[in-house]
Design an enzyme around this catalytic site. Structure first.
Site, PDB file in Angstrom:
ATOM      1  N   LYS A  75     -13.812 -14.601  29.996  1.00 34.14           N
ATOM      2  CA  LYS A  75     -13.587 -15.866  30.622  1.00 34.14           C
ATOM      3  C   LYS A  75     -12.199 -16.267  30.456  1.00 34.14           C
ATOM      4  O   LYS A  75     -11.679 -16.897  31.437  1.00 34.14           O
ATOM      5  CB  LYS A  75     -14.467 -16.982  29.803  1.00 34.14           C
ATOM      6  CG  LYS A  75     -16.077 -16.825  29.919  1.00 34.14           C
ATOM      7  CD  LYS A  75     -16.358 -17.113  31.431  1.00 34.14           C
ATOM      8  CE  LYS A  75     -18.059 -16.966  31.524  1.00 34.14           C
ATOM      9  NZ  LYS A  75     -18.589 -17.199  33.008  1.00 34.14           N
ATOM     10  N   GLU A  95     -17.101 -26.789  33.395  1.00 36.29           N
ATOM     11  CA  GLU A  95     -18.251 -26.982  32.826  1.00 36.29           C
ATOM     12  C   GLU A  95     -18.546 -26.066  31.933  1.00 36.29           C
ATOM     13  O   GLU A  95     -17.756 -25.075  31.966  1.00 36.29           O
ATOM     14  CB  GLU A  95     -19.427 -26.750  33.838  1.00 36.29           C
ATOM     15  CG  GLU A  95     -19.664 -25.194  34.383  1.00 36.29           C
ATOM     16  CD  GLU A  95     -18.592 -24.626  35.033  1.00 36.29           C
ATOM     17  OE1 GLU A  95     -17.626 -25.373  35.655  1.00 36.29           O
ATOM     18  OE2 GLU A  95     -18.217 -23.335  34.954  1.00 36.29           O
ATOM     19  N   SER A 126     -18.504  -7.610  27.934  1.00 36.63           N
ATOM     20  CA  SER A 126     -17.885  -8.598  28.454  1.00 36.63           C
ATOM     21  C   SER A 126     -17.437  -9.655  27.333  1.00 36.63           C
ATOM     22  O   SER A 126     -16.622 -10.534  27.457  1.00 36.63           O
ATOM     23  CB  SER A 126     -18.707  -9.478  29.654  1.00 36.63           C
ATOM     24  OG  SER A 126     -20.014  -9.848  28.995  1.00 36.63           O
TER      25      SER A 126
END
Lengths: 262, 428
Positions: free
Chosen positions: B123, B145, B409
């Site tokens: 991210k 968000e 990830s």
């Protein structure tokens, strides 16, 4: 039926005619279809028609109403919990038409509701039920081509929404449009506001330069003073959250009308 | 396969595996020129994507797209981002050969280690890139968000680093499930706003972030965390996440001298997967996206927009979504908060529609087993999200002949509470 078949833009013409015949101050109320029941909505439509609404806007409740603030979100939730469906709302319009209500009715409907139903099918059904126009708050002009084809084919007006951030887009947003122009008077979602945006009056002049359609202004109107300020510059005021919260608190349409217009 | 799952699931396994293997035998790379039009000028990937948003946002989306074109391509921006990714995030992340897992699963498995990034997941690649863009656009306020909190933490981190303010919208339900991340975001100086509408999870957090953006569009930058939303977001997120695939592709070539036979990544909104897949689209490489089947797609409690959804509009884009007969959005379910989203990015919808990428799904249970596998065999605790990709590798590995590349990830530290609850039930 003959009239339906011969008039390409029945929705447009009915809306224009209504603006012509209603005196100032013209008002366009918004109520949520099925909040809290379809029977209540039916009564409200009759009351609003009797009070001389120029157009009545009916919200089609949606699970994810991106353009709405808390008041209308909650109204949608109540309507959905009561089992309100698109078909139920079309039938409701059929009933009020059968009962002689002639005021133009416009659905405020989110784009996915229309896509799921089928664009052409939705417009066809709107026409058959006696709806004059559709307002789709999350349909950008950029994605509107198939919807405008359906508008062309059915004569159901696809009401353009313009906002304070649309200034440079007005020439194409308002080219060849039908019904009336909905000017969103403040940034943000639906809901009542204390003050109107200072840029609004000059913006309304700008909008007029780009269209011959009637211009209605809404989003945040909640006080008599707002209406007095805007009336000289707009053809109608749209009132949503203020009315929806009044009804949710158990108030009547007549009392609501008196607080803003009497 | 030493599975504890009952017979009906085994046949489901075989069917999924058979479909995947059939796909792998007939991988059709996209012609490079086709990538030019992915997406078109208005963000359409074929019929998917686009801009289904209130008019108030259109000017902001044009502004963002203009900034994307004029700022993100400049050497100044590129150099600044590269420096941050190298010196701050710790890129490039390694590719690790997983010897013991390979032996257990019966294939040749390599792991792309996004778990080693600063803040523990992919991210941060996107959050830093967008925050840097915001800064260069002169916008001082970020809103974001978050579902599990990973994107919220990444955004709060980027804001702290670049001296911007940050407001994170988070469903009240998710705030309860992810207390640690809520605290972390506040520690980083972000404001966390609880969202109390609807299911009080990621879907509503996005709704509320968009509503807030509409209201403050003139001075606020919306830092969207996945490859979803209206154009140009899916494109921006892909361009910022493709570093995963670009690095991995070069690493495989330099260490093995060949490309992998198959690449797997978990798909929720799809940012890690599109970042991993994109550089391989024109290669003869099988690409498999693994969605969250939750308690099984047939149970209705899942988050598989491609495998168990249909085409519609959610959060500004036309893609595959979970919806009922009237078009209302249905709640998603996954044990992994990061995959618990009722839609998928529009580029994935296109890649699924054209068959370039194969999308499948694994259950909560299968993903949890894979968490244990990787932890015990390799000493790597993966995020439950990433474990979905591992779980499907387990199903097909023994039938493959070439290297398998899996995107890890993120790391699983954030999932400790879920793992402890699961462990208690499992009776370990």
């Amino acid at each position: 039926m003959n009239e339906l078949e011969t008039t390409g833009h029945r929705g447009h013409e009915a809306i224009i005619q209504s603006f012509r015949t209603r005196p100032a101050v013209r008002f366009i109320p918004f109520i949520m279809g099925g909040d809290p029941t379809l029977e209540a909505t039916e009564k409200h439509i009759h009351a609003l028609a009797r009070l001389g609404a120029t157009v009545i806007e009916i919200g089609v409740p949606y699970s994810d109403p991106l353009a709405d603030g808390p008041v209308i979100q909650e109204a949608a939730l109540r309507a959905l919990q009561a089992g309100t469906t698109v078909r139920g709302l079309f039938d409701l319009v059929r009933r009020v038409r059968a009962a002689g209500v002639t005021v133009p009715i416009v659905f405020l409907v989110y784009v996915n509701t229309v896509l799921r139903y089928g664009i052409q099918a939705f417009f066809n059904e709107a026409r058959a039920a006696g709806v004059e126009g559709l307002m789709i708050p999350d349909l950008s002009w950029e994605e509107s081509a198939p919807f405008r084809e359906a508008e062309e084919a059915t004569g159901i007006a696809l009401i353009p929404l313009v906002t304070l951030t649309s200034r440079h887009r007005l020439p194409y947003l308002l080219k060849d449009r039908t019904g009336f122009v909905y000017v969103v008077s403040s940034l943000g979602v639906t809901g009542t506001r204390e003050e109107l945006d200072k840029r609004l009056v000059s913006y309304l002049t700008e909008v007029r330069k780009n269209t011959d359609l009637p211009v209605a202004v809404g989003f945040g109107i909640s006080q008599k003073e707002h209406i007095e300020t805007l009336s000289p510059h707009a053809d109608a005021v749209i009132i949503g959250s203020h009315l929806v919260s009044h009804l949710a608190a158990g108030g009547s349409i007549d009392d609501w009308y008196k607080t803003l217009f009497a | 396969m030493h599975s504890h799952t009952p017979a009906p699931d085994l046949s489901a396994n075989e069917e999924r595996a058979a479909r995947a293997l059939k796909y792998l035998q007939d991988v059709r790379p996209l012609p490079p020129q086709e990538l030019q039009n992915l997406p078109d000028d208005h963000g359409h990937f074929g019929s998917f994507g686009g801009q289904y948003v209130p008019e108030t946002l259109m000017a902001a989306l044009y502004e963002l797209d203009a900034a994307r074109r004029t700022i993100m391509s400049t050497p100044a921006y590129q150099d600044a981002l590269r420096a941050l990714l190298t010196d701050y995030v710790g890129r490039p992340t390694p590719v690790t050969y997983a010897a013991r897992l390979s032996e257990a699963y019966g294939g040749e498995i390599y792991l792309k280690r996004e778990d080693l990034n600063h803040t523990g997941a992919h991210k941060i690649n996107n959050a830093l890139g967008q925050a840097l863009l915001a800064q260069k656009m002169g916008k001082r306020k970020l809103i974001a968000e978050t579902g599990a909190g990973q994107h919220g933490v990444a955004s709060a981190t980027a804001a702290a680093l670049l001296g911007l303010s940050c407001t994170v919208f988070m469903g009240e339900e998710d705030m309860k499930r992810q207390e640690l991340n809520v605290f972390r975001m506040r520690l980083l100086g972000a404001e966390v706003v609880p969202v109390r509408s609807g299911t009080r999870t990621l879907k509503e957090a996005v709704n509320e972030a968009i509503r807030t953006w509409v209201q403050n569009v003139e001075d606020t930058f919306y830092l969207l965390g996945s490859a979803v939303g209206p154009h140009p977001y899916p494109l921006i997120v892909r361009d910022l996440q493709r570093v995963i695939g670009d690095e991995a592709r070069a690493q495989m070539l330099s260490s093995l001298g060949r490309l992998p036979q198959v690449v797997l990544a978990a798909v929720g909104g799809g940012s890690n997967a599109i970042g991993m897949f994109y550089p391989f689209l024109s290669d003869p490489v099988g690409l498999i996206g693994v969605e969250a089947a939750g308690e099984g797609i047939e149970s209705g409690k899942h988050a598989s927009a491609v495998n168990g959804g249909s085409a519609g509009v959610l959060h500004g884009a036309y893609s595959f979504i979970l919806q009922d007969a009237e078009g209302h959005i249905l709640p998603a379910h996954s044990i992994s908060a990061g995959l618990d989203y009722p839609g998928v990015g529009p580029e994935h919808a296109y890649l699924a529609h054209t068959g370039r990428v194969f999308y499948t799904a694994v259950t909560d249970q299968e993903a949890m087993e894979a968490v244990y596998d990787l932890t015990r065999l390799e000493g790597i605790l993966p995020a439950i999200e990433s474990a979905h990709a591992l779980a499907f590798a387990k199903i097909i590995a023994s039938s493959t002949s070439g290297p398998i590349l899996i995107n890890i990830s993120g790391r699983g530290d954030k999932d400790i509470d879920t793992l402890m609850a699961h462990d208690a039930k499992r009776g370990v």
